[in-house]
Scaffold this active site. Structure first.
Site, PDB file in Angstrom:
ATOM      1  CG  PHE A 151      -0.245  -0.071   2.543  1.00 35.16           C
ATOM      2  CD1 PHE A 151       0.252   1.067   3.161  1.00 35.16           C
ATOM      3  CD2 PHE A 151      -0.078  -1.297   3.172  1.00 35.16           C
ATOM      4  CE1 PHE A 151       0.906   0.988   4.385  1.00 35.16           C
ATOM      5  CE2 PHE A 151       0.570  -1.393   4.399  1.00 35.16           C
ATOM      6  CZ  PHE A 151       1.068  -0.240   5.003  1.00 35.16           C
ATOM      7  CG  ASN A 165      -6.875   6.656   8.934  1.00 36.46           C
ATOM      8  OD1 ASN A 165      -6.267   7.658   8.576  1.00 36.46           O
ATOM      9  ND2 ASN A 165      -6.265   5.602   9.431  1.00 36.46           N
ATOM     10  CG  HIS A 206       0.026  10.415  11.541  1.00 43.71           C
ATOM     11  ND1 HIS A 206       0.423   9.101  11.573  1.00 43.71           N
ATOM     12  CD2 HIS A 206       1.021  11.133  12.138  1.00 43.71           C
ATOM     13  CE1 HIS A 206       1.614   9.030  12.153  1.00 43.71           C
ATOM     14  NE2 HIS A 206       1.997  10.244  12.502  1.00 43.71           N
TER      15      HIS A 206
END
EC number: 2.7.4.6
Length: 136
Positions: free
Chosen positions: A58, A114, A117
């Site tokens: 990824f 998401n 971080h």
């Protein structure tokens, strides 16, 4: 003891206009914003930041995502700031691991997108702050 951590509001959080909500949650948790900057991320900075993931399947899409639009980078300070922000952020997978009431649990949809971080340790925080805020 006061700790410092790096917080990034990723491109999806900026594009979805969640910056104010996320900053408010950080401050309501009792943490302080010591530095804040909206910036474009170069591929070089992204590669350094995510060096631990180099070689993983990824990695390319992660770099593409984080460099796709501006991010908000912040130095966040407070008692146990690293653990406090990670609790506030919620699990990495917003659907399966993040509980309601967390940033990812309330607003996240996918693992890659998401929203935020946060440094995962004091060592990571020191390294990441030096990358994103070299004069801090």
């Amino acid at each position: 003891m006061t700790e410092r951590t790096l917080v990034l509001i990723k491109p999806d959080g900026v594009q979805r206009l969640l910056v104010g909500e996320i900053i408010s949650r950080i401050e309501r948790k009792g943490l302080a914003i010591a530095a804040l900057e909206l910036r474009n991320v170069t591929e070089e900075l992204a590669s350094q930041h995510y060096a631990e993931h180099e070689g993983k399947p990824f990695f390319g899409s992660l770099l593409e995502f984080i460099t796709s639009a501006p991010v908000v980078a912040a130095i966040v300070e407070g008692p146990r700031a690293i653990a406090a922000f990670r609790q506030l952020a919620g699990g990495t997978d917003p659907v399966e691991k993040a509980t309601p009431g967390t940033i990812r649990g309330d607003f996240g949809l996918e693992t890659q997108f998401n929203l935020v971080h946060g440094s995962d340790s004091a060592e990571s925080a020191q390294r990441e702050i030096a990358l994103w805020f070299p004069s801090a």
